[in-house]
Design a protein around this motif. Structure first.
Motif, short mmCIF file in Angstrom:
data_model
loop_
_atom_site.label_atom_id
_atom_site.label_comp_id
_atom_site.label_asym_id
_atom_site.label_seq_id
_atom_site.Cartn_x
_atom_site.Cartn_y
_atom_site.Cartn_z
N ARG A 1 -111.68 25.60 -52.64
CA ARG A 1 -112.28 26.92 -52.41
C ARG A 1 -111.91 27.49 -51.06
N SER A 2 -111.62 26.60 -50.10
CA SER A 2 -111.30 27.14 -48.78
C SER A 2 -109.85 27.65 -48.72
N ARG A 3 -109.03 27.36 -49.77
CA ARG A 3 -107.63 27.78 -49.73
C ARG A 3 -107.37 29.04 -50.56
N LEU A 4 -108.36 29.54 -51.30
CA LEU A 4 -108.16 30.76 -52.10
C LEU A 4 -109.01 31.88 -51.52
N SER A 5 -108.67 33.13 -51.88
CA SER A 5 -109.46 34.27 -51.39
C SER A 5 -109.97 35.08 -52.57
N ILE A 6 -111.17 35.60 -52.45
CA ILE A 6 -111.72 36.44 -53.53
C ILE A 6 -112.57 37.55 -52.94
N ILE A 7 -112.57 38.69 -53.60
CA ILE A 7 -113.53 39.75 -53.25
C ILE A 7 -114.37 39.98 -54.49
N LEU A 8 -115.70 39.94 -54.30
CA LEU A 8 -116.59 40.10 -55.46
C LEU A 8 -116.97 41.56 -55.68
N GLN A 9 -117.52 41.79 -56.87
CA GLN A 9 -117.93 43.15 -57.23
C GLN A 9 -119.11 43.60 -56.35
N ASP A 10 -120.09 42.71 -56.10
CA ASP A 10 -121.24 43.11 -55.28
C ASP A 10 -120.93 42.75 -53.84
N PRO A 11 -120.94 43.74 -52.95
CA PRO A 11 -120.65 43.42 -51.55
C PRO A 11 -121.81 42.66 -50.94
N VAL A 12 -121.52 41.52 -50.32
CA VAL A 12 -122.58 40.72 -49.70
C VAL A 12 -122.30 40.59 -48.21
N LEU A 13 -123.26 41.04 -47.38
CA LEU A 13 -123.15 40.81 -45.93
C LEU A 13 -124.37 40.03 -45.49
N PHE A 14 -124.21 39.26 -44.41
CA PHE A 14 -125.33 38.46 -43.90
C PHE A 14 -125.79 39.02 -42.56
N SER A 15 -127.08 38.80 -42.24
CA SER A 15 -127.53 39.32 -40.94
C SER A 15 -126.86 38.48 -39.85
N GLY A 16 -126.47 39.13 -38.77
CA GLY A 16 -125.73 38.45 -37.70
C GLY A 16 -124.81 39.47 -37.09
N SER A 17 -123.63 39.03 -36.67
CA SER A 17 -122.68 40.00 -36.09
C SER A 17 -121.56 40.24 -37.09
N ILE A 18 -120.73 41.25 -36.79
CA ILE A 18 -119.59 41.52 -37.67
C ILE A 18 -118.63 40.32 -37.62
N GLY B 1 -120.07 51.48 -49.71
CA GLY B 1 -118.61 51.51 -49.60
C GLY B 1 -118.12 50.73 -48.39
N GLN B 2 -118.79 50.94 -47.24
CA GLN B 2 -118.38 50.23 -46.01
C GLN B 2 -118.56 48.73 -46.19
N ARG B 3 -119.65 48.35 -46.86
CA ARG B 3 -119.88 46.92 -47.07
C ARG B 3 -118.75 46.32 -47.89
N GLN B 4 -118.32 47.07 -48.91
CA GLN B 4 -117.24 46.57 -49.75
C GLN B 4 -115.95 46.40 -48.93
N LEU B 5 -115.73 47.35 -47.99
CA LEU B 5 -114.53 47.26 -47.15
C LEU B 5 -114.61 46.03 -46.23
N PHE B 6 -115.80 45.75 -45.74
CA PHE B 6 -115.96 44.54 -44.90
C PHE B 6 -115.61 43.30 -45.72
N CYS B 7 -116.01 43.32 -47.00
CA CYS B 7 -115.70 42.16 -47.83
C CYS B 7 -114.19 42.03 -48.03
N LEU B 8 -113.50 43.17 -48.11
CA LEU B 8 -112.04 43.13 -48.20
C LEU B 8 -111.47 42.51 -46.93
N ALA B 9 -111.96 43.01 -45.79
CA ALA B 9 -111.48 42.50 -44.50
C ALA B 9 -111.68 40.99 -44.44
N ARG B 10 -112.84 40.55 -44.95
CA ARG B 10 -113.16 39.12 -44.92
C ARG B 10 -112.10 38.34 -45.69
#
Length: 1548
Positions: free
Chosen positions: A1385-1402, A1451-1460
């Motif tokens: 799992r640490s060697r593949l990348s995925i973006i999910l349909q529901d954007p998930v962010l956690f409290s903390g910093s960017i 939308g911004q959350r989804q973009l952050f998930c892309l960046a991730r």
């Protein structure tokens, strides 16, 4: 010795001096009334009632108390008591005389039987309401009064009779018979059942005629009141089937919240005098006026109980003294006893001690019960008062943050409970000082001035206890903060668990929770330390006090005390410790109560909404209106929805038929300026009119005051000048849908009908207009599914449509809709506009006011109000504006064009609603499985229901969960368990040894002192030496006892702590590593409950319960052991007592558990109703539904209070029974000692020891049962946590070692899928069947198919998240099933349909592993089009992300998930419907970026919109789990019949 009535003396029967001068004949005469009563009443009792009661149980609606009911019971009890004294006196005199004189005690015995019969007979007559039969009792009292008066007269003639005890007993009996006669005459006077022409017809009280009332404490007779006998059927019945709400029925009228609210409100309002109307009334005074009397009654009971409590030590000292100095009896011919001699007799003292204990315990429980009932009544009244105030709070208070929801919830949940608890402990405040002073005086009497030293030890240590108590409270606060923090982190993990698993980050987040848990455990350690200190102080203070006293006594008197002194002092110290320990608690609660009252006062004085002309008077009117039908509603019917009962509470002002409107203006505002209460004008110079029966639209920019205008018309704002004028009756017929949707915790149907009668046709029309049917079909129970805070979480759009449906459904003249389209997509908005507003409402000719931003709907408006910066810019029809204000019209046109372009874009996308529905479906897609693996509790219940055989059910319900207890203890560590058990046993042995040593020491001194005195009259030295030896051992034992107290209190608390640490650690690891399937079938709330409520119980409650249980059990056992070792014959009495105790605890535990559950389950709806009301204030007031909501609140309060009252009555039921058992133990111990003494087994000072222990057993018996019941309830938490510990974890190991996987795998990104079959669970059908595909390195692949065709399942299969039971996926030559999960799992990348962010910093959100450089993070943000936005934020990469990323748009959350995903440079990149929540423009940019940034990587896109994969190099089309087509996009499009072409065509 022959039995004879007047003795064997021949003169005894002579009547020379006249019949009445022969005392024996006078006594015989006294027998006549008793025999008369028995002869007449027995046939009536046995023939009449015997036959009746066997057939039918008298129902409580026939109960009726005759006048003087309580007086009669009290007098009868006194009569029985005096008869006991008379009988004892007779027996003692008879023993002193040479021959048997039956006449001395026979009449007393018969009098006792007759008095008992009289009260049984009276009770039966009363319950059947047949007063004529009372005549028998009247005749009996008259006869008894006459015969006793003759006896008294004869005594009075005797000169020497003044010192006889018998004279006083006779006088008392004459008075009692006279009073009973008076009571009987009073019944005749009031009920006129005899000697009067027309007897009075009387009905039982209203409550008893209503069979729904099951709480009978106020209505039963005095004996049943004192012993809670009426609870027997409920508590014993709980064994057969659990107690439900139906079984406990409703409250009597006097205890209902409404009754008490009116009482408290009157007391509160009465303080406002006409001279000073603004004066703020004192809450304390109003509470005293409303509830003062019962508190005084309770305090009286408490004083009586406390004074009787001192009978124990006094009787013990006298009994020990007597047994050590009893002489042989000499015989007299004719003997009369003085009262002093009576109290010298040890047997009589034992009986007196027994009676004193019974009375003391009865009074104490009565005192507790009265305060608890008053406390509950007061809480009900306060809740109603707070609720009434909430409904009148000015909106500005809520919106300006002066009164937050949190504060209101605290008032309801915390402050009212603090006051209730304060009231419970209130009588202690003034009873304790008296108890302490009395105790010290008695100690002084027994032990001289040395007692003051012991008392000083206790008093000086009291402040230390108070200090510990305050420290405990502080630590608890800190612990709470940490645990809230931990639960918040856990919630985030559980919400984003899918993402964490896909990115292999679960361990990082798990560590962060463990870190917070570490802090929590540190404060829990402090908490455990202070708790154990408090327990230690409690146990050690009496030992220290006894030690100080005896050492001082020894120093002052050069010798030890006598046994009678020593044991009286011992039991006095035990009595003294309790009030001093409680004092610290009471003082703490008093301080809290002061704060609570201050908060309440401030709240009740806060601003209220202005009373406008149309407000129908004071709201309490509707409270009164709601009062009437309360008698009519049957016990709450759970099966039927609430609405059928609510019909009665409809406001009379609502009109169902709408006549043709004559006025053309529905609402008019003239010259209005409105504010939210901060003196800043929000709206100024408003002059508008709303035409009747037409559609008015209010438009304008964001924040220009559109919503405020609606609220101003509804009267929610303060009018500074001008006013709102409603045409007649319209104001009471408004429906309103607020901008922020507000739902009730109720079913979908109840949310829409909102208290109106249900009309199927209308309901269906509304549902269709709001297109809710597809959403309802997805819910597990359709429109009967609970939604709202406690129910299923709906999306914003779904919530908003339900609120609009509510406004449409109400049959009102005017409908206000505040921006109903804001959370809806274009299809739904159009549908709602056409079907709902234009068709449904306008066909009905209803006046509609619509606030909106969608200018394309202006063409439908009959009247337009344009607003700008809080004023009205224009008002008129669209034509007017087109002709008069061309500029504005053009401005609108350009905006409309823009919106139209948006519209086209919107139509290209699949609508947002489909997405919402999909989310909802995902939430339930595993319902079939959820039904299989339901909550373990339900399974158990089902098992129980299958068992029709009662005995097995009974056994299961009354069994103690030993297995769970063992599991709890073993998780604490075996060493700690051993240490706890060993130190506990040792401590109790030492405590027994201390007392045993004391007994030996005092009786030795006593004996040796006496013998020495006989020899030479002086005290020899060897006694002094011996004495100091005894003293030394005593000091050593006491010191050992105190040390062991400390050790045991620490071991239990720290055992609990280590158990809590291990259980939480294991739970967290199990849950985090559970397969994703577990999270699909287990509701999030259930998992969270294990981490919040259950963990809290394990952390804080179980250790103290366990400590208390072991301590009280060991105290009882050691007590009984000591008594049995001193007087073995005591064991004979112990057998029946043990059997009784077993049954009492068995029945109580089951009933208590059920009542506890009922109390908990009825509390939540009440609290939710409060917070719900506070949130939806404007809606409730707009609809004019205040009365209905109040009615609901009163019902919820009463239901909760009923459960709580029954629970406390059950506790009293238990305590009275265990206390009486304790009293019997004391009696048995005393009898055994006296018997042993008479038979020459001389126990000496040990008698005192036995009796002192018997007294402590009385105190602790009920604690054993109460703690056992509590522990059983609390162990359920351990059981629930355990049920999760058996969850299967994912197999993280794999068959390959991580070191065998190449560093840069997967390098090329080649994927081979061979015969792949996938299922979510071995129990379920496969979701993918025999899929074969080949993806070349660097290929761009699209996967599509209809909903549920298995697209997303394939993406999960790449990560080995689902069960691959056949076939395999090979990436770059390695079968993924063989790899360790972490590596894969640490060697593949995925973006999910529901954007998930956690409290903390960017930074933390992009790279929680802290592996990347800043440059790489900025690069990823740049690719995701976020660089500029993040740069602008304070802190850049370290900018804060709130919980769930709420401070960014979707939308911004989804973009952050892309960046991730970009941050992780993987050669395989999977996008699972990742662009569903981004607008078209951004999506186009992204598609380009993905093509360029990932030119050389394999990209698998799971398409939500088919249009995004039209030119993919390979398209895989799935249908119900089977791969049906596979080719490049253009090729598939070319084939007309291909499924891909069909999908593209339908989505266009």
């Amino acid at each position: 010795m022959a039995l004879s009535f007047c003795g064997n003396n021949s003169t005894a029967y002579s009547v020379k001096n006249g019949v009445l001068n022969n005392p024996c004949f006078v006594d015989a005469l006294n027998l006549v009334p008793h025999v008369f009563l028995l002869f007449i009443t027995f046939p009536i009792l046995f023939i009449g009632w015997g036959s009746q009661s066997s057939k039918v149980q008298i129902h409580h609606n026939t109960w009726l108390h005759f006048p003087g009911h309580n007086m009669r019971w009290i007098l009868t009890f006194l009569l029985l008591l005096v008869h006991v004294c008379e009988f004892s006196e007779g027996i003692v005199c008879n023993m002193v005389m040479g021959t048997n004189h039956l006449h001395l005690f026979m009449p007393a015995f018969m009098g006792f039987v007759a008095a008992t019969t009289s009260v049984v007979y009276y009770h039966n007559i009363e319950t059947s309401n047949f007063p004529k039969l009372l005549l028998v009792l009247f005749i009996y009292w008259v006869l008894a009064f006459i015969t006793k008066s003759i006896k008294l007269w004869k005594f009075a003639e005797d000169k020497g009779a003044a010192q006889y005890l018998r004279l006083y007993i006779t006088a008392l009996l004459v008075i009692l018979y006279g009073l009973l006669m008076a009571v009987e005459i009073n019944v005749i006077r009031v009920r006129k059942y005899v000697f009067f022409a027309n007897p009075q017809k009387v009905k039982p009280p209203e409550d008893l005629q209503d069979l729904g009332v099951r709480f009978l404490q106020p209505f039963v007779n005095l004996l049943s009141k004192a012993t809670y006998w009426w609870m027997n059927p409920l508590i014993i019945g709980a064994h057969k089937r659990p107690i439900e709400l139906k079984k406990i029925g409703k409250l009597p009228i006097a205890m209902r919240a409404l009754t008490n609210y009116l009482r408290l409100k009157d007391a509160y309002e009465d303080q406002r005098t006409p001279e000073d109307p603004d004066r703020s009334p004192s809450i304390w005074r109003s509470m005293y006026r409303a509830f003062g009397r019962p508190i005084l009654l309770s305090s009286t009971f408490r004083y009586l109980a406390d004074l009787l409590g001192f009978a124990g030590p006094l009787c013990i000292s006298r009994i020990v003294q007597q047994l050590n100095s009893e002489k042989d009896v000499t015989h007299f011919e004719n003997y009369h006893m003085s009262s002093y001699e009576l109290l010298q007799n040890s047997s009589i003292l034992a009986v007196l001690l027994f009676l004193a204990l019974i009375l003391q315990r009865t009074f104490l429980q009565a005192s507790y019960y009265v305060t608890i009932e008053t406390g509950i009544n007061m809480r009900g009244a306060l809740l109603a008062m707070i609720y009434n105030k909430i409904l009148r709070l000015s909106t500005s208070n809520m919106s300006m943050g002066e009164m937050t929801l949190g504060q209101i919830n605290n008032l309801v949940a915390i402050e009212t409970n603090q006051l209730m608890w304060f009231l419970f402990l209130c009588p202690n405040l003034w009873a304790m000082p008296v108890q302490i002073v009395m105790g010290i005086i008695l100690l002084r009497h027994f032990m001289g001035s040395s007692a003051l030293v012991g008392a000083a030890v206790i008093v000086l240590l009291a402040p230390v206890q108070y200090l510990i108590a305050t420290k405990l409270a502080d630590t608890q606060k800190i612990t709470l903060e940490h645990s809230t923090d931990r639960v918040k982190k856990t919630t985030e993990i559980l919400k984003g668990i899918k993402l964490l698993k896909l990115y292999a980050w679960e361990n990082i987040f798990c560590d962060s929770v463990e870190e917070t848990r570490g802090k929590e455990l540190t404060s829990l350690r402090t908490f455990a330390f202070y708790t154990s200190m408090s327990i230690f102080m409690n146990a050690a203070i009496p030992i220290a006090a006894v030690l100080a006293t005896f050492v001082t006594y020894h120093i002052l008197n050069k010798e030890g005390p006598s046994p009678s002194q020593a044991f009286a002092a011992l039991s006095l110290f035990h009595i003294l410790v309790t009030p001093l320990f409680l004092l610290s608690t009471v003082v703490r609660f008093a301080v809290k109560a002061l704060v609570s009252v201050q908060k309440l006062g401030e709240f009740l004085q806060s601003d209220e909404i202005g009373d406008d002309s149309w407000r129908n008077g004071d709201i309490s009117v509707s409270f009164e209106a709601g009062k009437k039908p309360m008698g009519m509603t049957k016990a709450i019917n759970r099966k039927q929805p609430m609405r059928y009962q609510m019909d009665n509470y409809e406001q009379p002002t609502r009109r169902q038929m709408r006549p043709s409107e004559t006025e053309d203006v529905a609402v008019k505002v003239t010259g209005g300026s409105f504010t939210w209460g901060n003196n800043l004008l929000t709206l100024s110079d408003i002059n508008i009119r709303i035409p009747t029966g037409q559609l008015t639209m209010i438009v304008g920019q964001v924040g220009c005051g559109k919503s405020s205008l609606l609220l101003a018309m509804l009267g929610e704002m303060q009018a500074i000048e001008g006013g709102v004028y409603w045409s007649n009756k319209n104001r009471n017929s408004v429906a309103y849908a607020a901008q922020k949707s507000w739902l009730l915790n109720a079913t979908v149907e109840e949310n829409i009908t909102f208290g109106s009668p249900f009309n199927k046709q209308r309901y269906k029309a509304v549902i269709d207009a709001c297109s809710l049917q597809p959403d309802i079909d997805l819910l597990p129970f359709g429109d009967q599914t609970e939604i709202g805070e406690r129910g299923i979480n709906l999306s914003g759009g779904q919530r908003q449509r339900i609120c609009v449906a509510r406004a449409l459904y109400q049959n009102t003249n005017i409908v206000f809709l505040d921006d109903p389209f804001s959370a809806l997509d274009i299809h739904l908005s159009d549908h709602l506009m056409q079907e709902g507003i234009l068709k449904f409402l306008q066909d009905d000719k209803r006046t509609v006011v619509l606030v909106t931003h969608k200018l394309q709907y202006l063409i439908h408006a009959d009247w337009i109000i344009a607003m700008k910066d809080g004023t009205v810019l224009r008002e008129g029809t669209l034509k007017d504006i087109q002709t008069h204000d061309i500029e504005l019209y053009d401005h609108w046109k350009t905006l409309m064009n823009r919106q139209d372009q948006g519209l086209e874009k919107d139509i290209q996308q699949d609508s947002q609603t489909t997405l919402e529905r999909k989310t909802l479906r995902r939430a339930f897609y595993s319902r079939e499985a959820k039904n299989q693996i339901d909550d373990e509790d339900e399974e158990e219940e089902a098992e129980e229901e299958d068992d029709d055989n009662f005995s097995t059910t009974t056994n299961r319900r009354s069994k103690i969960p030993w297995k769970v207890c063992w599991c709890y203890l073993s998780s604490g560590g075996f060493f700690m368990v051993f240490l706890m058990i060993f130190s506990k046993l040792l401590k109790h042995s030492v405590i027994v040894a201390i007392d045993y040593w004391l007994a030996n020491w005092t009786s030795k001194i006593n004996n040796s002192a006496e013998t020495d005195m006989y020899i030479n009259g002086t005290r020899p030295t060897n006694t002094a030496v011996q004495d100091s030896y005894y003293l030394l051992v005593f000091i050593i034992l006491c010191a050992a006892g105190i040390t062991l107290c400390l050790i045991t209190s620490l071991t239990v608390e720290f055992l609990g702590l280590s158990a809590a640490t291990n259980l939480h650690h294991n739970l967290l690891n199990k849950i985090i590593h559970a397969p994703i399937r577990f999270f699909d079938i287990t509701p999030l709330g259930q998992i969270l409950n294990r981490f919040s409520a259950d963990t809290n119980i394990i952390d804080q409650h179980i250790p103290s319960t366990l400590e208390s249980l072991t301590r009280s059990t060991l105290l009882c056992l050691s007590g009984i052991g000591v008594i049995a070792s001193i007087t073995p014959i005591f064991l004979v009495a112990l057998v029946p007592l043990a059997v009784a105790f077993y049954f009492i605890q068995k029945y109580f535990r089951v009933a208590s558990k059920d009542l506890q559950d009922l109390d908990d389950s009825t509390q939540l709806p009440l609290l939710c109703h409060f917070s719900e009301t506070a949130e939806g204030l404007t809606t409730i007031r707009a609809f004019r539904h205040e009365a209905r909501f109040k009615q609901r609140m009163l019902e919820l309060t009463d239901t909760n209070n009923t459960a709580y009252l029954f629970l406390s009555a059950a506790n009293r039921w238990l305590e009275v029974r265990t206390d009486y058992l304790g009293a019997v133990i004391v009696l048995a111990a005393a009898a055994a000692s006296i018997w042993s003494f008479h038979y020459g087994l001389h126990p000496g000072g040990l008698v005192g020891l036995g009796l002192t222990y018997a007294l402590t057993v009385t105190n602790y018996l009920n604690w054993v049962v109460r703690n056992l019941a509590d522990l059983e309830v609390q162990m359920a938490a351990v059981k629930k946590v355990n049920s999760f510990l058996s969850t299967e974890s994912e197999n993280y190991e794999g068959s390959m070692d991580a070191s065998q996987v190449p560093e840069n795998w997967p390098q090329d990104g080649e994927i081979k899928i061979q015969g792949l079959c996938v299922r979510y669970d071995p129990m379920l059908k496969p979701v993918l069947k025999h899929v074969n595909a080949y993806i070349k390195p660097g290929q761009k692949v699209g996967i599509c198919g209809r909903t549920g065709s298995g697209k997303s399942s394939l993406s999960l299969a790449f990560f080995n998240m689902v069960d691959i039971f056949e076939g395999k996926i090979i990436i770059d030559g390695i079968d993924i099933c063989k790899l360790p999960l972490q590596t894969l799992r640490s060697r593949l990348s995925i973006i999910l349909q529901d954007p998930v962010l956690f409290s903390g910093s960017i930074r933390f959100n992009l790279d929680p592993e802290k592996m990347c450089t800043d440059d790489r993070l900025w690069e990823a943000l740049e690719i995701a089009q976020l660089k500029n936005m993040v740069k602008a934020l304070p802190g850049g990469l370290d900018a804060v992300v709130t919980e769930g990323g709420e401070n960014f748009s979707v939308g911004q959350r989804q973009l952050f998930c892309l960046a991730r995903a970009f941050v992780r440079k993987s050669s395989i990149f999977i996008m699972d419907e990742a662009t569903a929540s981004i607008d078209m423009a951004t999506e186009n940019i992204l598609q380009k970026v993905v093509m360029t940034a990932f030119a050389d990587r394999t990209v698998v896109t799971i398409a939500h919109r088919v249009s995004s994969i039209l030119d993919a190099e390979q398209v895989l089309v799935f249908s119900s789990g089977i791969l049906v087509e596979s080719d490049s996009g253009p090729n598939l499009l070319a084939q007309e019949e291909s499924l891909f072409s069909v999908l593209v065509r339908t989505h266009k």
